[in-house]
Design a protein around this motif. Structure first.
Motif, short mmCIF file in Angstrom:
data_model
loop_
_atom_site.label_atom_id
_atom_site.label_comp_id
_atom_site.label_asym_id
_atom_site.label_seq_id
_atom_site.Cartn_x
_atom_site.Cartn_y
_atom_site.Cartn_z
N CYS A 227 0.83 -1.20 0.00
CA CYS A 227 0.00 0.00 0.00
C CYS A 227 0.87 1.25 0.00
CB CYS A 227 -0.91 0.03 1.21
SG CYS A 227 -1.70 -1.56 1.55
N CYS B 159 1.78 3.59 -2.99
CA CYS B 159 0.92 4.66 -3.47
C CYS B 159 0.38 5.56 -2.35
CB CYS B 159 -0.26 4.08 -4.24
SG CYS B 159 0.25 3.11 -5.69
N HIS B 160 0.32 5.05 -1.12
CA HIS B 160 -0.24 5.85 -0.01
C HIS B 160 0.81 6.11 1.05
CE1 HIS B 160 -4.41 5.16 -1.35
NE2 HIS B 160 -4.10 3.88 -1.52
C1 HEC Z 1 -1.05 1.40 -7.43
C2 HEC Z 1 -1.29 2.37 -6.43
C3 HEC Z 1 -2.09 1.95 -5.22
C4 HEC Z 1 -1.81 0.95 -4.34
C5 HEC Z 1 -0.62 0.00 -4.36
C6 HEC Z 1 -2.83 1.00 -3.32
N1 HEC Z 1 -3.71 2.01 -3.59
FE1 HEC Z 1 -5.28 2.57 -2.47
N2 HEC Z 1 -5.77 3.97 -3.86
C7 HEC Z 1 -5.02 4.26 -4.96
C8 HEC Z 1 -5.64 5.35 -5.66
C9 HEC Z 1 -5.12 5.98 -6.94
C10 HEC Z 1 -6.79 5.69 -4.93
C11 HEC Z 1 -7.80 6.78 -5.27
C12 HEC Z 1 -8.89 6.16 -6.06
C13 HEC Z 1 -9.75 7.21 -6.68
O1 HEC Z 1 -9.24 8.24 -7.09
O2 HEC Z 1 -10.95 6.94 -6.78
C14 HEC Z 1 -6.84 4.80 -3.79
C15 HEC Z 1 -7.83 4.81 -2.83
C16 HEC Z 1 -7.81 4.07 -1.67
C17 HEC Z 1 -8.80 4.11 -0.62
C18 HEC Z 1 -10.05 4.96 -0.58
C19 HEC Z 1 -11.05 4.63 -1.63
C20 HEC Z 1 -11.41 3.19 -1.75
O3 HEC Z 1 -11.25 2.64 -2.86
O4 HEC Z 1 -11.84 2.58 -0.77
C21 HEC Z 1 -8.42 3.23 0.35
C22 HEC Z 1 -9.13 2.91 1.65
C23 HEC Z 1 -7.18 2.62 -0.10
N3 HEC Z 1 -6.86 3.14 -1.33
C24 HEC Z 1 -6.49 1.68 0.61
C25 HEC Z 1 -5.42 0.98 0.12
C26 HEC Z 1 -4.80 -0.14 0.78
C27 HEC Z 1 -5.22 -0.66 2.14
C28 HEC Z 1 -3.81 -0.57 -0.02
C29 HEC Z 1 -2.93 -1.81 0.22
C30 HEC Z 1 -3.63 -3.05 0.42
C31 HEC Z 1 -3.79 0.27 -1.20
N4 HEC Z 1 -4.78 1.19 -1.09
C32 HEC Z 1 -2.88 0.15 -2.23
C33 HEC Z 1 -3.87 3.68 -5.35
C34 HEC Z 1 -3.28 2.60 -4.75
#
Ligand code: HEC
Ligand code: HEC
Ligand code: HEC
Ligand code: HEC
Ligand code: HEC
Ligand code: HEC
Ligand code: HEC
Ligand code: HEC
Ligand code: HEC
Ligand code: HEC
Length: 371
Positions: free
Chosen positions: A302, A305-306
């Protein structure tokens, strides 16, 4: 052990003597305290009886020569604050045979007779008193490794503390008593003195229990989280002050929802679980497994990206424009993950990629993560 039920929680100490589970070995000790409590009943707060079985697996410290150890009552004259606070904790009421195992002050400070008798004999003579003070183990002057060893003599087999010596904390000289206090006496609990004053503090205030309640109900910590951790981790405090963050400063989450302060051998950065698994216990929906995984989530994790501590970008993303986030990996260079949509100026490559690739964490329907 004083598992006496809710009714007893805020009563005087002698309610332990009425408990059916009371260990007879403790009677002399409890009688001593009964007298004490009659003198100052308002100090009779106790640690609550846990609702779940102990998380702490431990073993008693064998006592080869009982005469090296004294009853805590002998310390009261000279160390009244420590004595009073100690009596409120679970440590004062361990249900183990006193003859065989060390109980009382000696279980942490080691053999205590020599010191006590020397102090008693030295009364009025400053030089002799100072010399006598050296005859007992002091956490204040000990090095952190030795200090932790005195706790780990019992707290060996519990899930987390057993890896304490491998933790970043132990390796950087943080001891158990950097975070926990066994007497509350020394803890300077004044949040205003802690760390930098962020504007945030004016908007949120973490509801805090009165100091002693917090101490007794929350693992005998010197301070409540996150202030405890902010003392040393000022940069993390700064991250949590950014506009998008997990609500740790607001008191709705704790550092220990993601981290173990005690150490682990399974995860980097003292996370509770390795990599993305630390997050999906709460964010179940993004954890999968999916028919079509986005490899980034499980490989980079995670944090690819976060930024879980906080960020200026929405969704705590590490980059403001989502497409640049994607183009970090989807570079198109030889051997790397492709940019599929041709030159940078195409419709697809302008604006956020997540306009179309909405199933960014993985999809059960589409290998291209568009739904
Ligand atoms: C490849 C990049 C990437 C990775 C790796 C990633 N995310 Fe995300 N995530 C994003 C993006 C981009 C958004 C925004 C989505 C949007 O703009 O609608 C997001 C949105 C979210 C959100 C809020 C919206 C939703 O979809 O629920 C949560 C909670 C979240 N991520 C949790 C996680 C977690 C926990 C992990 C690891 C298991 C993770 N992300 C891994 C790119 C990533
Ligand atoms: C006659 C008074 C007296 C008695 C009784 C006494 N102490 Fe002390 N103790 C002192 C003095 C004086 C010091 C040094 C000053 C200080 O650090 O508080 C001291 C220091 C200590 C220290 C810290 C050492 C240091 O260098 O910081 C510990 C731990 C301690 N005592 C434990 C005990 C325990 C446990 C008992 C009972 C079994 C006990 N003492 C009984 C007077 C006493
Ligand atoms: C569970 C372990 C434990 C027990 C039991 C315990 N102590 Fe301590 N004691 C500590 C630790 C750790 C410190 C360091 C300061 C702190 O944590 O508050 C300390 C600090 C002290 C100090 C201040 C000097 C120093 O070493 O820093 C005195 C005096 C003291 N203890 C006396 C006592 C007396 C008297 C008893 C019994 C009534 C007792 N302690 C029982 C762990 C313990
Ligand atoms: C003689 C063995 C022994 C020693 C030494 C000892 N402990 Fe404990 N400790 C226990 C036992 C037993 C419990 C209670 C376990 C339970 O029932 O949950 C406990 C409980 C605790 C708890 C949890 C209290 C709660 O809120 O439930 C903390 C925190 C703790 N110990 C820290 C320490 C620290 C720090 C030291 C060293 C300064 C230390 N202990 C030394 C045996 C020991
Ligand atoms: C960096 C700070 C820190 C250090 C160092 C630390 N602890 Fe803790 N400890 C905590 C926090 C925070 C909690 C409460 C965890 C929670 O609320 O989930 C805790 C909880 C505990 C508990 C209660 C229950 C449990 O889940 O195990 C025990 C026992 C304990 N610690 C013992 C120790 C011992 C023994 C040491 C030294 C070997 C130690 N701790 C070192 C911060 C620390
Ligand atoms: C939502 C989960 C989460 C919470 C809550 C959280 N962390 Fe973290 N923390 C992480 C993750 C994931 C990493 C690993 C970051 C990486 O791999 O780049 C990390 C890394 C760290 C690091 C080491 C790397 C660095 O940035 O210096 C420290 C120190 C740290 N956290 C302290 C804290 C403190 C202190 C708190 C509470 C005020 C806290 N964390 C709350 C998830 C969290
Ligand atoms: C007495 C100071 C002190 C306190 C209090 C403290 N820490 Fe630390 N912590 C350190 C030091 C020193 C390091 C090692 C250097 C670094 O990584 O920043 C560290 C490292 C860490 C790491 C990074 C581990 C790694 O491998 O990257 C995490 C996570 C962490 N601490 C979490 C916490 C949490 C959560 C708390 C509160 C419960 C806390 N710390 C309280 C001093 C402290
Ligand atoms: C203890 C549960 C818990 C854990 C563990 C946790 N989160 Fe969260 N997360 C939340 C909650 C609750 C929110 C909603 C936050 C809010 O509005 O304050 C959230 C929000 C988010 C968001 C923003 C969603 C949005 O709609 O703005 C992202 C991104 C996110 N978390 C990522 C992570 C990552 C990455 C990790 C692991 C390092 C993680 N979370 C671990 C509980 C958790
Ligand atoms: C940490 C690196 C990384 C980041 C950041 C990243 N990806 Fe990926 N992505 C990958 C990898 C690795 C694959 C698997 C590639 C493969 O199988 O050829 C992949 C696969 C994909 C796929 C499926 C393509 C296929 O061939 O299976 C899509 C669609 C995709 N990514 C979109 C995005 C979008 C949109 C973003 C930005 C929100 C993003 N990625 C961010 C590494 C990343
Ligand atoms: C207008 C909608 C749209 C936008 C915006 C978009 N994509 Fe796509 N993408 C698609 C569709 C539809 C597919 C599947 C058909 C195809 O291969 O063209 C796809 C396929 C992909 C694939 C897999 C290619 C393959 O050959 O399997 C990757 C990787 C990808 N996109 C990454 C990105 C990245 C990175 C961005 C942002 C820079 C982005 N996309 C923006 C619609 C879009």
């Amino acid at each position: 052990m004083s598992r006496t039920g809710a009714a007893c929680r805020h009563r005087f100490n002698f309610c332990h003597a009425l408990s059916p589970t009371f260990s007879f070995a403790l009677i002399p000790f409890s009688l001593g305290i009964t007298i004490l409590v009659t003198v100052s009943p308002c100090r009779a707060q106790k640690q609550p009886t846990p609702s779940s079985p102990p998380s702490v697996a431990w073993k008693g410290i064998p006592k080869p020569s009982p005469k090296d150890y004294l009853s805590p009552d002998r310390c009261e004259d000279c160390h009244r604050p420590e004595y009073l606070e100690f009596d409120k904790t679970v440590h004062a009421h361990l249900a183990i045979p006193k003859q065989k195992y060390v109980t009382g002050c000696g279980m942490c400070h080691g053999p205590d007779r020599v010191h006590t008798e020397a102090e008693e004999a030295a009364r009025g003579n400053d030089a002799k008193m100072a010399a006598a003070a050296k005859l007992i183990f002091s956490f204040r002057t000990a090095n952190p490794h030795d200090a932790a060893a005195h706790c780990l003599a019992c707290h060996t087999t519990s899930e987390h503390q057993q890896f304490f010596s491998e933790s970043a904390h132990a390796l950087h000289g943080v001891a158990c008593n950097s975070c926990h206090t066994m007497h509350l006496v020394e803890a300077a609990v004044n949040p205003e003195q802690v760390g930098l004053a962020f504007t945030q503090a004016e908007y949120y205030s973490v509801p805090q229990l009165p100091v002693e309640n917090q101490w007794l109900h929350d693992g005998m910590l010197k301070q409540a989280q996150p202030e405890l951790c902010y003392q040393c981790h000022a940069t993390i405090q700064a991250n949590f002050a950014l506009p998008f963050h997990h609500r740790v400063p607001e008191g709705l989450m704790k550092c220990t929802d993601c981290h173990t302060p005690h150490g682990t051998i399974t995860a980097a950065h003292q996370l509770n679980q390795p990599n993305w698994q630390a997050c999906v216990k709460c964010h179940i929906e993004v954890g999968g497994p999916f028919v079509y995984e986005h490899a980034a989530v499980k490989i980079a994790g995670c944090v690819g990206c976060h930024n879980p501590h906080g960020s200026v970008n929405h969704f705590m993303l590490v980059r403001r424009e989502t497409r640049f986030l994607c183009l970090q990996c989807h570079t198109g260079f030889h051997g790397q993950t492709r940019v599929p949509h041709g030159p940078a100026t195409t419709f697809e490559n302008e604006g956020d990629c997540t306009r179309c690739h909405i199933a960014i964490h993985g999809s059960n329907f589409d290998p291209d993560l568009v739904h």
